[in-house]
Design a protein around this motif. Structure first.
Motif, PDB file in Angstrom:
ATOM      1  N   MET A  53       7.490  -3.655   2.542  1.00  0.00           N
ATOM      2  CA  MET A  53       8.102  -2.366   2.280  1.00  0.00           C
ATOM      3  C   MET A  53       8.665  -1.647   3.300  1.00  0.00           C
ATOM      4  SD  MET A  53       6.001   0.915   0.882  1.00  0.00           S
ATOM      5  CE  MET A  53       5.770   1.543   2.597  1.00  0.00           C
ATOM      6  N   ARG A  54       9.702  -1.083   2.924  1.00  0.00           N
ATOM      7  CA  ARG A  54      10.402  -0.085   3.930  1.00  0.00           C
ATOM      8  C   ARG A  54      10.907   1.090   3.434  1.00  0.00           C
ATOM      9  NH1 ARG A  54      12.562  -5.215   5.045  1.00  0.00           N
ATOM     10  NH2 ARG A  54      14.256  -5.002   3.724  1.00  0.00           N
ATOM     11  N   THR A  55      10.509   2.371   3.853  1.00  0.00           N
ATOM     12  CA  THR A  55      10.895   3.554   2.986  1.00  0.00           C
ATOM     13  C   THR A  55      10.973   4.624   3.988  1.00  0.00           C
ATOM     14  OG1 THR A  55       9.765   5.110   1.354  1.00  0.00           O
ATOM     15  CG2 THR A  55       8.050   4.147   2.940  1.00  0.00           C
ATOM     16  N   ASN A  56      11.301   5.839   3.458  1.00  0.00           N
ATOM     17  CA  ASN A  56      11.277   6.924   4.266  1.00  0.00           C
ATOM     18  C   ASN A  56      10.534   8.191   3.554  1.00  0.00           C
ATOM     19  OD1 ASN A  56      13.324   7.948   2.437  1.00  0.00           O
ATOM     20  ND2 ASN A  56      14.898   8.206   3.747  1.00  0.00           N
ATOM     21  N   LEU A  57      10.098   7.762   2.401  1.00  0.00           N
ATOM     22  CA  LEU A  57       9.533   8.701   1.557  1.00  0.00           C
ATOM     23  C   LEU A  57       8.212   9.232   2.316  1.00  0.00           C
ATOM     24  CD1 LEU A  57       9.663   6.665  -1.814  1.00  0.00           C
ATOM     25  CD2 LEU A  57      10.894   8.914  -1.017  1.00  0.00           C
ATOM     26  N   PRO A  58       7.983  10.465   2.367  1.00  0.00           N
ATOM     27  CA  PRO A  58       6.899  11.177   3.128  1.00  0.00           C
ATOM     28  C   PRO A  58       5.595  10.708   2.489  1.00  0.00           C
ATOM     29  CG  PRO A  58       8.090  12.819   2.306  1.00  0.00           C
ATOM     30  CD  PRO A  58       8.758  11.549   1.787  1.00  0.00           C
ATOM     31  N   ILE A  59       5.297  10.307   1.419  1.00  0.00           N
ATOM     32  CA  ILE A  59       4.016  10.027   0.730  1.00  0.00           C
ATOM     33  C   ILE A  59       3.382   8.813   1.471  1.00  0.00           C
ATOM     34  CG2 ILE A  59       4.738   8.824  -1.202  1.00  0.00           C
ATOM     35  CD1 ILE A  59       2.381  10.784  -2.502  1.00  0.00           C
ATOM     36  N   PHE A  60       4.261   7.887   1.963  1.00  0.00           N
ATOM     37  CA  PHE A  60       3.667   6.757   2.656  1.00  0.00           C
ATOM     38  C   PHE A  60       3.588   6.732   3.969  1.00  0.00           C
ATOM     39  CE2 PHE A  60       5.773   5.041  -1.270  1.00  0.00           C
ATOM     40  CZ  PHE A  60       4.626   4.294  -1.825  1.00  0.00           C
ATOM     41  N   LYS A  61       2.327   6.547   4.540  1.00  0.00           N
ATOM     42  CA  LYS A  61       2.034   6.892   5.953  1.00  0.00           C
ATOM     43  C   LYS A  61       2.706   5.657   6.801  1.00  0.00           C
ATOM     44  CE  LYS A  61      -2.195   4.325   6.100  1.00  0.00           C
ATOM     45  NZ  LYS A  61      -3.614   4.208   5.611  1.00  0.00           N
ATOM     46  N   LEU A  62       2.928   4.564   6.321  1.00  0.00           N
ATOM     47  CA  LEU A  62       3.548   3.562   7.283  1.00  0.00           C
ATOM     48  C   LEU A  62       5.023   3.457   6.541  1.00  0.00           C
ATOM     49  CD1 LEU A  62       1.055   0.540   7.459  1.00  0.00           C
ATOM     50  CD2 LEU A  62       1.538   2.294   9.184  1.00  0.00           C
ATOM     51  N   LYS A  63       6.139   3.612   7.517  1.00  0.00           N
ATOM     52  CA  LYS A  63       7.318   3.455   6.967  1.00  0.00           C
ATOM     53  C   LYS A  63       7.902   2.165   6.929  1.00  0.00           C
ATOM     54  CE  LYS A  63       7.273   7.787   6.636  1.00  0.00           C
ATOM     55  NZ  LYS A  63       6.615   8.059   5.432  1.00  0.00           N
ATOM     56  N   ASP A  64       7.156   1.273   7.412  1.00  0.00           N
ATOM     57  CA  ASP A  64       7.568  -0.258   7.513  1.00  0.00           C
ATOM     58  C   ASP A  64       6.089  -0.963   7.506  1.00  0.00           C
ATOM     59  OD1 ASP A  64       8.726  -2.681   7.885  1.00  0.00           O
ATOM     60  OD2 ASP A  64      10.080  -1.891   9.097  1.00  0.00           O
ATOM     61  N   SER A  65       5.886  -1.842   6.521  1.00  0.00           N
ATOM     62  CA  SER A  65       4.692  -2.453   6.469  1.00  0.00           C
ATOM     63  C   SER A  65       5.096  -3.930   5.590  1.00  0.00           C
ATOM     64  CB  SER A  65       3.727  -1.749   5.502  1.00  0.00           C
ATOM     65  OG  SER A  65       4.134  -1.525   4.233  1.00  0.00           O
ATOM     66  N   CYS A  66       3.759  -4.676   6.057  1.00  0.00           N
ATOM     67  CA  CYS A  66       3.977  -6.363   5.472  1.00  0.00           C
ATOM     68  C   CYS A  66       2.788  -6.863   5.422  1.00  0.00           C
ATOM     69  CB  CYS A  66       4.715  -7.301   6.677  1.00  0.00           C
ATOM     70  SG  CYS A  66       5.644  -8.390   6.163  1.00  0.00           S
ATOM     71  N   VAL A  67       2.368  -7.115   4.102  1.00  0.00           N
ATOM     72  CA  VAL A  67       1.229  -7.691   3.733  1.00  0.00           C
ATOM     73  C   VAL A  67       1.418  -9.163   3.030  1.00  0.00           C
ATOM     74  CG1 VAL A  67       0.008  -5.418   3.866  1.00  0.00           C
ATOM     75  CG2 VAL A  67       0.897  -6.426   1.658  1.00  0.00           C
ATOM     76  N   ARG A  68       0.111  -9.902   2.876  1.00  0.00           N
ATOM     77  CA  ARG A  68       0.511 -11.217   2.293  1.00  0.00           C
ATOM     78  C   ARG A  68      -0.492 -10.921   0.960  1.00  0.00           C
ATOM     79  NH1 ARG A  68       2.687 -15.754   1.960  1.00  0.00           N
ATOM     80  NH2 ARG A  68       4.029 -15.264   3.964  1.00  0.00           N
ATOM     81  N   ARG A  69       0.084 -11.161  -0.090  1.00  0.00           N
ATOM     82  CA  ARG A  69      -0.672 -11.180  -1.460  1.00  0.00           C
ATOM     83  C   ARG A  69      -0.586 -12.265  -2.405  1.00  0.00           C
ATOM     84  NH1 ARG A  69      -3.199  -7.658   0.917  1.00  0.00           N
ATOM     85  NH2 ARG A  69      -2.584  -5.229   0.714  1.00  0.00           N
ATOM     86  N   ARG A  70      -1.512 -12.268  -3.232  1.00  0.00           N
ATOM     87  CA  ARG A  70      -1.568 -13.551  -4.174  1.00  0.00           C
ATOM     88  C   ARG A  70      -1.564 -12.927  -5.527  1.00  0.00           C
ATOM     89  NH1 ARG A  70      -7.170 -16.498  -3.788  1.00  0.00           N
ATOM     90  NH2 ARG A  70      -6.306 -17.612  -5.883  1.00  0.00           N
ATOM     91  N   TYR A  71      -1.209 -13.766  -6.581  1.00  0.00           N
ATOM     92  CA  TYR A  71      -0.961 -13.328  -7.932  1.00  0.00           C
ATOM     93  C   TYR A  71      -2.153 -12.307  -8.413  1.00  0.00           C
ATOM     94  CZ  TYR A  71       0.002 -13.138 -12.935  1.00  0.00           C
ATOM     95  OH  TYR A  71       0.455 -12.894 -14.261  1.00  0.00           O
ATOM     96  N   SER A  72      -3.309 -12.865  -8.188  1.00  0.00           N
ATOM     97  CA  SER A  72      -4.549 -12.071  -8.744  1.00  0.00           C
ATOM     98  C   SER A  72      -4.707 -10.632  -7.949  1.00  0.00           C
ATOM     99  CB  SER A  72      -5.730 -12.788  -8.312  1.00  0.00           C
ATOM    100  OG  SER A  72      -6.124 -13.225  -6.908  1.00  0.00           O
ATOM    101  N   ASP A  73      -4.051 -10.531  -6.864  1.00  0.00           N
ATOM    102  CA  ASP A  73      -3.892  -9.109  -6.348  1.00  0.00           C
ATOM    103  C   ASP A  73      -2.926  -8.323  -7.019  1.00  0.00           C
ATOM    104  OD1 ASP A  73      -5.574 -10.080  -4.103  1.00  0.00           O
ATOM    105  OD2 ASP A  73      -3.854 -10.599  -2.869  1.00  0.00           O
TER     106      ASP A  73
END
Length: 161
Positions: A53-73
């Motif tokens: 995720m990349r954003t400049n929206l103030p609601i998100f505390k991190l402006k650039d984040s990367c996580v690993r997810r599976r279908y069940s998530d």
């Protein structure tokens, strides 16, 4: 009787300068689902996806984040939003139950074409949800997008910014 003539003069507008043309967009939120990886062996095999995720929206505390997810998530996120928010949650790509049957002539859930089709569906799902102003306030969405692990015992609620 005089014919009516349309006024074709241009509106006075200020010329666009380089800062306006090439400056950062006012608000943006980009989410990519990519780099599928098969984890585990035998019946404990599953596919994970990188969610960036990349954003400049103030609601998100991190402006650039990367996580690993599976279908069940993704299923967990959908269920949390349906239970705790007032938004209509879009559908996830299907569960592919037939692909889980034994004795198939192909790779089933782990076939490249299926994984790519699912990746595209998951990317559309998360972008539709994250783009919804009400969903952006939900703690579960922030956890899904920005925290390494999902705390399934979290206390549902709104994010304060």
């Amino acid at each position: 009787m005089n014919p009516v003539v349309a006024d074709t003069r241009r509106l006075n507008s200020k010329p666009q300068d380089l800062t306006d043309a090439y400056g950062p967009p006012s608000n943006f939120l980009e989410i990519d689902v990519y780099d599928p990886q098969i984890v585990g062996v035998g019946r404990n095999r599953y596919t994970t996806y990188e969610v960036r995720m990349r954003t400049n929206l103030p609601i998100f505390k991190l402006k650039d984040s990367c996580v690993r997810r599976r279908y069940s998530d993704f299923e967990w996120l959908k269920n949390e939003l349906e239970r705790d928010s007032k938004i209509v949650v879009p559908p996830l790509p299907g569960k592919a139950l037939k692909r889980q049957l034994p004795f198939r002539g192909d790779e089933g859930l782990f076939e490249e074409a299926f994984i790519e089709e699912r990746r595209v569906g998951l990317e559309q799902f998360i972008n539709r949800i994250a783009g919804h102003p009400l969903a952006q306030n939900e703690r579960c969405l922030h956890m899904f997008l920005q925290e390494e692990t999902i705390d399934r015992n979290y206390i549902p609620g709104k994010v304060r910014h």
